[in-house]
Design an enzyme around this catalytic site. Structure first.
Site, PDB file in Angstrom:
ATOM      1  N   TYR A   1       0.823  -1.206   0.000  1.00  0.00           N
ATOM      2  CA  TYR A   1       0.000   0.000   0.000  1.00  0.00           C
ATOM      3  C   TYR A   1       0.856   1.254   0.000  1.00  0.00           C
ATOM      4  O   TYR A   1       2.077   1.198   0.185  1.00  0.00           O
ATOM      5  CB  TYR A   1      -0.961  -0.005   1.194  1.00  0.00           C
ATOM      6  CG  TYR A   1      -0.340   0.333   2.538  1.00  0.00           C
ATOM      7  CD1 TYR A   1       0.514  -0.547   3.184  1.00  0.00           C
ATOM      8  CD2 TYR A   1      -0.611   1.553   3.154  1.00  0.00           C
ATOM      9  CE1 TYR A   1       1.072  -0.224   4.414  1.00  0.00           C
ATOM     10  CE2 TYR A   1      -0.060   1.878   4.394  1.00  0.00           C
ATOM     11  CZ  TYR A   1       0.785   0.987   5.015  1.00  0.00           C
ATOM     12  OH  TYR A   1       1.340   1.308   6.223  1.00  0.00           O
TER      13      TYR A   1
ATOM     14  N   ARG B   1       8.255   4.087  -4.688  1.00  0.00           N
ATOM     15  CA  ARG B   1       8.308   3.078  -3.610  1.00  0.00           C
ATOM     16  C   ARG B   1       7.297   1.959  -3.869  1.00  0.00           C
ATOM     17  O   ARG B   1       7.571   0.792  -3.583  1.00  0.00           O
ATOM     18  CB  ARG B   1       8.059   3.712  -2.249  1.00  0.00           C
ATOM     19  CG  ARG B   1       8.225   2.697  -1.108  1.00  0.00           C
ATOM     20  CD  ARG B   1       8.175   3.336   0.254  1.00  0.00           C
ATOM     21  NE  ARG B   1       6.891   3.982   0.493  1.00  0.00           N
ATOM     22  CZ  ARG B   1       6.630   4.760   1.544  1.00  0.00           C
ATOM     23  NH1 ARG B   1       7.575   4.991   2.452  1.00  0.00           N
ATOM     24  NH2 ARG B   1       5.448   5.313   1.696  1.00  0.00           N
TER      25      ARG B   1
ATOM     26  N   ARG C   1      -8.284 -20.678  -1.862  1.00  0.00           N
ATOM     27  CA  ARG C   1      -7.213 -20.335  -0.935  1.00  0.00           C
ATOM     28  C   ARG C   1      -6.073 -21.335  -1.072  1.00  0.00           C
ATOM     29  O   ARG C   1      -6.302 -22.546  -1.032  1.00  0.00           O
ATOM     30  CB  ARG C   1      -7.737 -20.359   0.505  1.00  0.00           C
ATOM     31  CG  ARG C   1      -6.679 -20.013   1.545  1.00  0.00           C
ATOM     32  CD  ARG C   1      -7.256 -20.022   2.966  1.00  0.00           C
ATOM     33  NE  ARG C   1      -6.240 -19.654   3.956  1.00  0.00           N
ATOM     34  CZ  ARG C   1      -5.419 -20.513   4.542  1.00  0.00           C
ATOM     35  NH1 ARG C   1      -5.470 -21.798   4.244  1.00  0.00           N
ATOM     36  NH2 ARG C   1      -4.524 -20.078   5.428  1.00  0.00           N
TER      37      ARG C   1
ATOM     38  N   LYS D   1       6.444  -2.130   1.856  1.00  0.00           N
ATOM     39  CA  LYS D   1       5.281  -1.528   2.525  1.00  0.00           C
ATOM     40  C   LYS D   1       4.069  -2.445   2.385  1.00  0.00           C
ATOM     41  O   LYS D   1       3.164  -2.199   1.578  1.00  0.00           O
ATOM     42  CB  LYS D   1       5.016  -0.130   1.952  1.00  0.00           C
ATOM     43  CG  LYS D   1       4.125   0.725   2.841  1.00  0.00           C
ATOM     44  CD  LYS D   1       4.233   2.176   2.438  1.00  0.00           C
ATOM     45  CE  LYS D   1       3.171   3.040   3.048  1.00  0.00           C
ATOM     46  NZ  LYS D   1       3.213   3.132   4.497  1.00  0.00           N
TER      47      LYS D   1
ATOM     48  N   GLU E   1      11.834   2.155  14.465  1.00  0.00           N
ATOM     49  CA  GLU E   1      11.003   3.265  13.973  1.00  0.00           C
ATOM     50  C   GLU E   1       9.711   3.310  14.774  1.00  0.00           C
ATOM     51  O   GLU E   1       9.497   2.486  15.669  1.00  0.00           O
ATOM     52  CB  GLU E   1      10.712   3.083  12.474  1.00  0.00           C
ATOM     53  CG  GLU E   1       9.998   1.771  12.155  1.00  0.00           C
ATOM     54  CD  GLU E   1       9.878   1.476  10.664  1.00  0.00           C
ATOM     55  OE1 GLU E   1       9.866   2.401   9.841  1.00  0.00           O
ATOM     56  OE2 GLU E   1       9.785   0.270  10.337  1.00  0.00           O
TER      57      GLU E   1
ATOM     58  N   LEU F   1      10.963   1.047   7.250  1.00  0.00           N
ATOM     59  CA  LEU F   1      10.386   1.532   6.005  1.00  0.00           C
ATOM     60  C   LEU F   1      11.180   2.758   5.535  1.00  0.00           C
ATOM     61  O   LEU F   1      11.550   3.608   6.355  1.00  0.00           O
ATOM     62  CB  LEU F   1       8.924   1.924   6.201  1.00  0.00           C
ATOM     63  CG  LEU F   1       8.238   2.277   4.881  1.00  0.00           C
ATOM     64  CD1 LEU F   1       7.938   1.018   4.071  1.00  0.00           C
ATOM     65  CD2 LEU F   1       6.970   3.063   5.094  1.00  0.00           C
TER      66      LEU F   1
HETATM   67  N1  PMP Z   1       7.641   3.631   9.072  1.00  0.00           N
HETATM   68  C1  PMP Z   1       6.491   2.938   9.090  1.00  0.00           C
HETATM   69  C2  PMP Z   1       6.466   1.613   9.791  1.00  0.00           C
HETATM   70  C3  PMP Z   1       5.341   3.434   8.462  1.00  0.00           C
HETATM   71  O1  PMP Z   1       4.199   2.725   8.470  1.00  0.00           O
HETATM   72  C4  PMP Z   1       5.392   4.708   7.840  1.00  0.00           C
HETATM   73  C5  PMP Z   1       4.166   5.311   7.210  1.00  0.00           C
HETATM   74  N2  PMP Z   1       3.575   4.501   6.288  1.00  0.00           N
HETATM   75  C6  PMP Z   1       6.610   5.404   7.855  1.00  0.00           C
HETATM   76  C7  PMP Z   1       7.707   4.844   8.469  1.00  0.00           C
HETATM   77  C8  PMP Z   1       6.732   6.753   7.198  1.00  0.00           C
HETATM   78  O2  PMP Z   1       6.779   6.630   5.804  1.00  0.00           O
HETATM   79  P1  PMP Z   1       6.252   7.803   4.859  1.00  0.00           P
HETATM   80  O3  PMP Z   1       7.031   9.018   5.226  1.00  0.00           O
HETATM   81  O4  PMP Z   1       6.561   7.319   3.502  1.00  0.00           O
HETATM   82  O5  PMP Z   1       4.794   7.939   5.139  1.00  0.00           O
END
Ligand code: PMP
Length: 286
Positions: free
Chosen positions: A33, A52, A101, A150, A182, A206
């Site tokens: 996503y 991305r 499935r 993602k 994070e 991410l």
């Molecule tokens: N880390 C994680 C785990 C996230 O879910 C997100 C937001 N989707 C981010 C960092 C920040 O990424 P972005 O700046 O691309 O929204």
């Protein structure tokens, strides 16, 4: 006003939009996503999100559902149809369904499922939460090892937010092998003696689109940046801290595990970076 959403080539009222119960996004979280913010009716960093998305799809051997130009067109049309001035566009691509499935991926000619919808958020940029700053707790990071992709496997981040809420905080930072990875849905930073510290890119986090933009803008503003591993103890002793994400931009952090940072209000560097980021992003929005 009924929200109009996009599903596999069609623009439909949300009440009429459906996907199969056999869809692998539903059964296996076999999906990726993106969330793109909208300010002044325009898309913030669409290019970064499109790049991305392609990377996430490539890493999972999933086909691109359409071209970047088509994707831009869909985003713009949803903004227009739903009259979004400030808000978010959520996009999800799944490996689709071959009508049953199975752990084994379906055949190559199975069509991906593509869903996009808008979230209207008036006042997104001028958020009271950003003025107050966020309180965070630290929790263990027990997610899988490919956090650079993602995917929609968001159960643990969702549980992390609930743990924070239960503790009277706003969000959680996750810790693995003694170091902060994070936030549950954002990248994490602290500032000490004028130096911005954040974890370097790897498969452990991410690769935030906002992170990239904010680090570039911080460097342009002559701020010092160190990309290195850091502990939660270091962050607790920081002058200030913040997070970045496409939906909350630069969010000051004012408390970690009950310990106030600085004077307990948003720090000057976080506030400045938020302003610069919003300014520059609005100018570059498409
Ligand atoms: N880390 C994680 C785990 C996230 O879910 C997100 C937001 N989707 C981010 C960092 C920040 O990424 P972005 O700046 O691309 O929204």
């Amino acid at each position: 006003m009924t929200r109009t959403v996009y599903v596999n080539g069609e623009y439909l009222p949300e009440t009429e939009a459906t996907v199969s119960i056999f869809d692998r996004g539903f059964l296996m979280a076999d999906a990726v996503y993106e969330v793109t913010s909208v300010l002044g009716g325009k898309l913030i960093d669409f290019e970064g999100h499109a790049v991305r998305l392609k990377r996430s799809l490539d890493e999972l051997d999933m086909a691109e559902p359409c071209t970047k130009e088509e994707l831009l067109e869909i985003h713009r049309k949803l903004v227009e149809l739903n009259e979004i001035d400030e808000g978010l566009i959520y996009l999800q691509v799944t490996r689709g369904s071959d009508g049953d499935r199975d752990f084994v991926f379906p055949s190559e000619d199975t069509k991906p499922t593509t869903v996009l919808f808008t979230q209207n958020k008036p006042g997104l940029a001028d958020s009271p939460a950003a003025k107050k700053g966020a309180k965070i707790i630290s929790i263990e990071d027990i997610r899988w090892g490919r956090r650079d992709i993602k995917t929609v496997q968001l159960l643990y981040p969702s549980m992390g937010k609930m743990m924070a809420k239960k503790a009277g905080a706003d969000d959680a930072w996750m810790i693995e092998d003694g170091y902060v990875t994070e936030g549950t849905s954002n990248n994490a930073y602290f500032v000490k003696d004028g130096v911005i510290v954040t974890r370097p890119l790897s498969n452990d986090i991410l690769h935030g689109i906002t992170r990239k933009a904010v680090l570039r803008m911080a460097a342009e503003a002559q701020l010092k940046i160190e990309e290195r591993l850091f502990t939660i103890e270091e962050a607790k002793e920081a002058d200030e801290a913040f997070t970045t994400s496409a939906s909350a931009f630069v969010m000051p952090v004012v408390e970690i595990d009950g310990i106030a940072l600085g004077d307990g209000s948003p720090g000057p560097i976080a506030k400045r970076l938020r302003e610069i980021y919003l300014d520059e992003s609005r100018k570059a929005a498409i």
